[in-house]
Write an enzyme that holds these catalytic residues in place. Structure first.
Site: not given
Ligand code: BES
Ligand code: ZN
Ligand code: ZN
Length: 482
Positions: A265, A339
């Site tokens: 990230k 997931r």
């Molecule tokens: N933990 C994150 C989702 C999240 C983002 C929670 C911001 C709270 C605040 C999750 O694991 C994630 O990173 N999801 C990605 C999925 C993408 C790579 C398809 C997302 O939402 O960007």
């Molecule tokens: Zn994630």
């Protein structure tokens, strides 16, 4: 009855008459002027505050007049707001003793019995007193020591229920607010283990890496393998119901830190990914409250917990992994890890022949875009379960909004070189839905999924909100009382 909040202790009691301290009087906005006249004992007194909004207030001498908003808009939502705002005002003014004068008619107007009404009020009031100063050198002790409810009714069982619920809610918020170097998977496991002392019908098992491997939870382990922290699979069971009762199973995403892994990230706000275990915190708190209340219900809580880190041992984009269910998954993005740990837990849940299964997860940023912080995203494959959730959501004033699980979305996660892809769509379109569809592929029972990425934290409370804890307690309780 006593409530402990960190280093503060508050006594709750019920009395017929006023004790010393501040007297808190409630009123609908349109009656506020009249009541203020009584309080100020002046014929011509006119209100110098606008009390149209629920939770707004005016203090005159030893009396505080709190508005419940306009009576035509009165609902559990406005009551919740008034209770929380009152708590914040009392804490900010460092008031030590208060008398709450909530007459029966406020409950009648909501078609609730008085003790349910008082319980709801108290849970939200106590929630408004919450603070998190565990890592501050200077502690923020609450001045509030005594709360007297003015009533001739027997409300002691109501107060102790409210305290048991509020303690579960505080546990959720504390677990979530702790940083990831404290709230590790091992720490969550130890916390869960401590619940065995809550009720003799509680058993807790905490599985380590070796046992998780023996179970075949390979996608869970694929996420965990980039980190030095050992993954834990936590299983809690409370057998309060009839021997034959099918269990309700709650599953919580327990990523104690989500760096994204190799699909790392960006740096800005990455600290917020310590909250990626809010789903786990929520189901642990619900379990603690239900066990404390000693409800006649069979409840199982499952928490897959690990860190998602980049390293030489981390999984890589393009890797193909076989889930516990036997389906293979192509990991296109290591940041879509929630997931991957949940699909093995959802498959594991099948053996219990559950009444229904609910998973709770900070699953997608896309859900924040869709619904913001107002409603949790709700996905559900059964209409009866949907209406039960909706009822619990309304009576807990904890909002949800139903999202679709159409076949067309499922097509977006069909695999190229494997059965499934861990991300779907083009440029992340419908990202919250495709994530839910991925989970659905591992369920063959009544199931609901809460995407709480937007609702589990809020800048207004500077961290964890505890949502959707209140909704889930209400749901399990309604089920226990059926
Ligand atoms: N933990 C994150 C989702 C999240 C983002 C929670 C911001 C709270 C605040 C999750 O694991 C994630 O990173 N999801 C990605 C999925 C993408 C790579 C398809 C997302 O939402 O960007
Ligand atoms: Zn994630
Ligand atoms: Zn995550």
């Amino acid at each position: 009855m006593q409530l402990k909040i960190k280093h503060s202790k508050i006594t709750f009691q019920v009395k017929n008459n006023l004790e010393k301290g501040l007297k808190v009087v409630f009123s609908f906005a349109e009656n506020a002027g009249e009541i203020f006249k009584e309080i100020s004992k002046s014929e011509s007194a006119s209100l110098f505050e606008n009390l149209n909004k629920a939770g707004s207030f005016v203090i005159y001498g030893q009396t505080m007049l709190v508005s419940l908003g306009g009576s035509e808009k009165y609902s559990l939502n406005t009551l919740t707001l008034a209770a929380t705002n009152l708590a914040k005002a009392i804490a900010a003014r460092e008031i030590a003793e208060i008398n709450l004068d909530l007459n029966n008619s406020f409950a009648d107007k909501l078609a609730m019995n008085f003790s349910d009404f008082i319980e709801k009020f108290l849970v939200n009031f106590i929630n408004g007193l919450y603070y998190f100063d565990d890592f501050k050198s200077e502690k923020a002790k609450l001045a509030l020591e005594k709360v007297t409810l003015i009533s001739s009714q027997k409300l002691d069982p109501t107060i102790s229920a409210a305290i048991a619920i509020a303690e579960g809610l505080f546990l959720v918020r504390d677990l979530a607010n702790n940083p990831s170097n404290v709230a590790t998977p091992t720490y969550l496991g130890k916390t869960a283990k401590s619940f065995e002392k809550l009720n003799k019908n509680v058993t807790v098992e905490v599985l380590g890496e070796k046992e998780i491997r023996e179970l075949g939870m390979n996608t869970f382990l694929a996420v965990a393998k980039g980190s030095k922290e050992e993954p834990k699979f936590i299983k809690l069971e409370y057998k309060g119901g009839k021997k034959s009762a099918k269990p309700i199973v709650l599953v919580g995403k327990g990523i104690t830190f989500d760096s994204g892994g190799i699909s790392i990230k960006p740096g800005a706000n990455m600290d917020e990914m310590k909250y990626d275990m809010c789903g786990a915190a929520t189901v642990l708190g619900v379990f603690a409250s239900i066990a404390k209340l000693g409800l006649p219900v069979h409840l199982i809580v499952l928490v897959p917990s690990c860190e998602n880190m980049p390293s030489g041992t981390a999984q890589k984009p393009g890797d193909i992994v076989t889930t516990m269910a036997g389906k293979t998954v192509e990991i296109l993005n290591t940041d879509a890890e929630g997931r991957l740990i949940l699909c093995d837990a959802l498959h594991y849940a099948k053996q219990f022949e559950p009444e229904f299964v609910i998973d709770v997860a900070t699953l997608t940023g896309a859900c924040i875009i869709a619904l913001g912080g107002v409603a949790s995203g709700l996905y559900v494959n059964d209409e009866g379960l949907y209406s039960d959730i909706l009822e619990a959501s309304e009576s807990a004033s904890d909002k949800v909004w139903r999202m679709p699980l159409f076949e067309e979305y499922h097509e977006l996660i069909q695999g190229n070189h494997a059965d499934l892809l861990n991300i779907g769509g083009w440029g992340g379109k419908g990202g919250s839905v495709t994530a839910a569809c991925f989970l659905q592929a591992f369920t063959d029972y009544k199931w609901a999924h809460f995407d709480i990425a937007g609702t589990s934290t809020s800048p207004e409370v500077k961290g964890a909100t505890g949502r959707p804890f209140k909704l889930l307690v209400e749901l399990v309780r309604n089920y226990a009382n059926k």
